[in-house]
Each structure stands twice: as C-alpha cells, then as structure tokens.
Design an enzyme around this catalytic site. Structure first.
Site, PDB file in Angstrom:
ATOM      1  NE  ARG A 163      -4.110  -1.808   0.408  1.00  0.00           N
ATOM      2  CZ  ARG A 163      -4.139  -3.089   0.054  1.00  0.00           C
ATOM      3  NH1 ARG A 163      -3.110  -3.619  -0.561  1.00  0.00           N
ATOM      4  NH2 ARG A 163      -5.213  -3.807   0.284  1.00  0.00           N
ATOM      5  CB  SER A 235      -8.378  -1.611   4.652  1.00  0.00           C
ATOM      6  OG  SER A 235      -8.693  -2.861   4.124  1.00  0.00           O
ATOM      7  CD  GLU A 331      -5.437   1.112   2.718  1.00  0.00           C
ATOM      8  OE1 GLU A 331      -5.616   2.035   1.902  1.00  0.00           O
ATOM      9  OE2 GLU A 331      -6.004   0.012   2.647  1.00  0.00           O
TER      10      GLU A 331
HETATM   11  N1  EPU Z   1     -10.116 -10.715  10.626  1.00  0.00           N
HETATM   12  C1  EPU Z   1     -10.773 -10.826  11.830  1.00  0.00           C
HETATM   13  N2  EPU Z   1     -11.888 -10.042  12.035  1.00  0.00           N
HETATM   14  C2  EPU Z   1     -12.349  -9.193  11.092  1.00  0.00           C
HETATM   15  C3  EPU Z   1     -11.678  -9.102   9.874  1.00  0.00           C
HETATM   16  C4  EPU Z   1     -10.560  -9.858   9.660  1.00  0.00           C
HETATM   17  O1  EPU Z   1     -10.383 -11.577  12.706  1.00  0.00           O
HETATM   18  O2  EPU Z   1     -13.363  -8.526  11.374  1.00  0.00           O
HETATM   19  C5  EPU Z   1      -8.912 -11.552  10.394  1.00  0.00           C
HETATM   20  C6  EPU Z   1      -9.217 -13.004  10.092  1.00  0.00           C
HETATM   21  O3  EPU Z   1      -8.190 -13.761  10.674  1.00  0.00           O
HETATM   22  C7  EPU Z   1      -9.099 -13.054   8.579  1.00  0.00           C
HETATM   23  C8  EPU Z   1      -7.983 -12.082   8.330  1.00  0.00           C
HETATM   24  O4  EPU Z   1      -8.203 -11.055   9.298  1.00  0.00           O
HETATM   25  O5  EPU Z   1      -8.792 -14.332   8.141  1.00  0.00           O
HETATM   26  C9  EPU Z   1      -7.934 -11.510   6.944  1.00  0.00           C
HETATM   27  O6  EPU Z   1      -9.134 -10.825   6.622  1.00  0.00           O
HETATM   28  P1  EPU Z   1      -9.466 -10.466   5.096  1.00  0.00           P
HETATM   29  O7  EPU Z   1      -9.249 -11.625   4.237  1.00  0.00           O
HETATM   30  O8  EPU Z   1     -10.820  -9.815   5.083  1.00  0.00           O
HETATM   31  O9  EPU Z   1      -8.334  -9.451   4.687  1.00  0.00           O
HETATM   32  P2  EPU Z   1      -7.663  -8.215   5.437  1.00  0.00           P
HETATM   33  O10 EPU Z   1      -6.255  -8.538   5.753  1.00  0.00           O
HETATM   34  O11 EPU Z   1      -8.527  -7.747   6.547  1.00  0.00           O
HETATM   35  C10 EPU Z   1      -6.686  -7.164   3.222  1.00  0.00           C
HETATM   36  C11 EPU Z   1      -6.723  -5.834   2.535  1.00  0.00           C
HETATM   37  C12 EPU Z   1      -8.056  -5.641   1.816  1.00  0.00           C
HETATM   38  C13 EPU Z   1      -8.225  -6.755   0.808  1.00  0.00           C
HETATM   39  C14 EPU Z   1      -8.182  -8.094   1.573  1.00  0.00           C
HETATM   40  C15 EPU Z   1      -8.241  -9.297   0.647  1.00  0.00           C
HETATM   41  C16 EPU Z   1      -5.271  -4.335   3.786  1.00  0.00           C
HETATM   42  C17 EPU Z   1      -5.196  -3.194   4.725  1.00  0.00           C
HETATM   43  N3  EPU Z   1      -6.501  -4.759   3.486  1.00  0.00           N
HETATM   44  O12 EPU Z   1      -7.690  -7.116   4.265  1.00  0.00           O
HETATM   45  O13 EPU Z   1      -7.989  -4.410   1.096  1.00  0.00           O
HETATM   46  O14 EPU Z   1      -9.461  -6.638   0.106  1.00  0.00           O
HETATM   47  O15 EPU Z   1      -6.929  -8.202   2.289  1.00  0.00           O
HETATM   48  O16 EPU Z   1      -7.049  -9.436  -0.053  1.00  0.00           O
HETATM   49  O17 EPU Z   1      -4.234  -4.839   3.349  1.00  0.00           O
HETATM   50  C18 EPU Z   1      -8.476  -2.071   1.154  1.00  0.00           C
HETATM   51  O18 EPU Z   1      -7.262  -1.887   1.061  1.00  0.00           O
HETATM   52  O19 EPU Z   1      -9.296  -1.130   1.232  1.00  0.00           O
HETATM   53  C19 EPU Z   1      -8.974  -3.439   1.246  1.00  0.00           C
HETATM   54  C20 EPU Z   1     -10.265  -3.720   1.446  1.00  0.00           C
END
Ligand code: EPU
Length: 335
Positions: A163, A235, A331
C-alpha cells in the site's frame, strides 16, 4: 473559459460521504486544460481528487479541489501473448477491470470491485486476494506541478511497497498522474488463486479470469459494505508488520493471533483481528461505526462528521497500543 465552481460540497465526491466544502472546484475532463487551470489558480492551495475512496475529510478546504475526470482506454501494443493498455487517470478502476474481462485480458481480475480511479491506483499500490497493482503496472505519465512538465515513471521508479509508492513518500503532492499503462496477458497463464476464499468460492468451476472476478466480487459483496449504501473507504488501517520476536511474545499471550508472511524476520498481522479482539467490531457511536462483518472498515451510517470517524479511529489505535503494543497506521488519508 474554465468553469471553476465556488463553495462546493464534496459529499458526493468521497465514498465516506462526508459533507465538507471546498472553496473552488474543477472537474478536469481533458489533461490539455491542466496547465491553464494551474496558471489561473497559481498560489492557491491545490488538492487532487480521484475517486475519493481512500480519504477522510475532517475540515473544509480553502483552496482548489481538482477532480480528475479524464476518460479513455486504449490498446497501445499487442503481441500474441501480451497487450500494453493505456488508461486515462479518471477512469473508474472497476470499469477498467470489466473492460479487461470483456477483452479477455488477464492480470487484474483479482482486483475487481476495488473502489476508486485508475490514476489513484498506483499511489497506494492497490491490492487484494494475492495480487497487487505492481504486478501489472508498466509505467505512468505524470504532470509535475512546479515545472508543468510531463514525466514517465517506470515500475521500478514508482518504488512500490505494501500500500505504498514514491507518490506517498518523496514525491508526495508533487505530481498529478495523467494515465497509467498496464501489461495484461492475452492468454492468461499466471492466474492467482492462492487466496483460500477464492479457491472455495470457485468450487468446481474452471479458473478463467471471468470466474475469478466473479468469485472476488461475491467475496467482497459478502464482507465489505457497498459505499453507495454505507459510507466507507475500505480498509481504514494497514495490516501492521511486526518483528518475528515481537510476534512470538504476543503468541504466548494470545495463542490464536493470526499472521501473514512478510519479509524475512517480520510478520504481518491482520488489523481486522486486532480490532475484533478489542471488541470494536460492529460497535457504533452516533453515525460513526466499525463494520459488523469486517472490523478493518470504519463506516458512516449517515451524517457522521470526519472528526467523529477520526475520534473512533483514535480510540481503536489507543486500545491496540495498550493491549497489543501495536501501532495501527491509517491506510486512508486524513485531510
Ligand atoms: N479478521 C478478523 N476479524 C475481522 C476481519 C478480519 O479476525 O473482522 C482476520 C481473520 O483472521 C481473517 C484475516 O483477518 O482471516 C484476513 O481478513 P481479510 O481476508 O478480510 O483481509 P484483510 O487482511 O482484513 C486485506 C486488505 C483488503 C483486501 C483483503 C483481501 C489491507 C489493509 N486490506 O484485508 O484491502 O481486500 O486483504 O485481499 O491490506 C483495502 O485496502 O481497502 C482493502 C479492502
């Protein structure tokens, strides 16, 4: 004659739906008028706006907001394997993904439904479901505000990171991205279905780029709030990167703490997990809230001000520091 508007509300130009005013507003539909706009408004503070999907407005702006609204998608070069495609900065990112699918060009299908504009995409190296923009980015044309000259930036020159890019660091506020060139695959060889949820969503379907995009779209719709219905900027925080040593200490205290691989000696922790563990998921203070299905997304249920969302963000950051010793970096840009 340029049509510069005065005292305009930016509510419909930011996906958080924050109602602030800009003193002057101009929607740039042709990059040819850029020089004229800047000369006419010399000395006035300038703010560049793309799709308004990665920012939180907290106060009125006493300057000129330039909304990039240039359009156009053009195949510059095609071989039997690849296509070089130039896209004007004001194109909507998801529209471009749909265009690539209908032209059977692969590489950005995992990035379907990300809100925002094409010109903003390189600034934070957008990414989702195992793919980042940098893997398809060829180059971009950008206008230097002080010299009013156009520069070409290669992939390396953009210094992409998680990012992150040179446009968020050394060159912050100095350039306006006019167009981006992408290298897309004619016969997509390198499909990425590494992300578990895509695998299960695809089930027994063949992994075509169209099916992958469809899987991504349904995952996103099931987890992420649609900004047209509930204001948000995706995010709100980055996933923090901590040292392996610190991670091991945290693991003793919180055995369930999840991790993503990162560079050697470091791990990335999902901020969503941290925020959920702190008990913030689904909580609401007035019209500011934490999304009930994805704790990483802060939302505006209606008339929250930028400062109300910011107050909630500060509260989360303080709690994360107190309980886990982790600083959550935002972010979104706070303006
Ligand atoms: N999780 C929780 N609770 C929650 C949300 C997430 O425990 O309410 C934990 C779980 O362990 C889950 C893990 O976080 O398995 C990963 O969650 P998710 O797959 O939703 O991905 P993320 O790491 O929260 C990142 C990006 C997103 C992108 C997703 C999918 C960043 C800051 N965010 O989110 O990007 O869509 O991966 O690849 O890197 C954005 O940048 O606006 C965005 C939405």
């Amino acid at each position: 004659m340029l049509k510069i508007e005065e005292n305009v509300s930016l509510k419909k130009y930011n996906t958080f739906g924050i109602d602030i005013q800009t003193k002057k507003f101009y929607a740039l539909s042709s990059s040819e008028s850029l020089k004229e706009v800047l000369i006419e408004n010399k000395g006035i503070p300038l703010r560049i706006l793309g799709g308004g999907s990665n920012l939180l407005f907290t106060k009125n702006f006493q300057g000129l907001t330039l909304q990039i609204a240039t359009k156009g998608i053009e195949i510059i070069k095609k071989t039997s394997e690849k296509a070089l495609v130039e896209v004007q900065a004001g194109e909507n990112w998801h529209e471009f993904v749909l265009w690539s699918l209908s032209n059977n060009l692969g590489g950005i299908e995992n990035l379907a439904l990300i809100p925002g504009s094409v010109g903003a995409a390189p600034i934070q190296n957008i990414g989702a479901y195992g793919v980042e923009l940098k893997s398809v980015f060829h180059s971009c044309k950008a206008f230097e505000i002080t010299t009013r000259k156009i520069h070409n930036f290669s992939n390396d020159e953009c210094q992409f990171g998680y990012r992150d890019s040179v446009f968020k660091k050394k060159l912050k506020g100095k350039f306006i991205i006019l167009s981006v060139c992408f290298t897309l695959q004619q016969f997509p060889h390198s499909i990425n279905i590494s992300y578990g949820a895509i695998h299960s969503q695809l089930a027994n379907k063949i992994a075509t780029i169209q099916n992958i995009a469809e899987a991504v779209i349904s995952i996103r719709l099931s987890k992420l709030p649609n900004p047209k219905q509930i204001g948000n900027s995706g995010s709100f925080f980055k996933n923090p990167i901590i040292t392996l040593n610190n991670f091991k200490k945290l693991q003793q205290l919180f055995p369930k703490i999840p991790q993503y691989p990162s560079k050697e000696g470091f791990v990335k922790i999902p901020a969503g997990w941290i925020i959920e563990s702190l008990g913030f998921k689904g909580m609401r203070e007035g019209d500011a809230g934490v999304h009930e299905k994805q704790a990483l997304v802060l939302v505006n249920y209606g008339t929250a001000s930028g400062n109300e969302i910011l107050a909630l963000s500060n509260k989360i950051q303080k709690a994360a520091l107190d309980k886990f010793g982790i600083s959550l970096e935002t972010e979104v840009n706070i303006l």
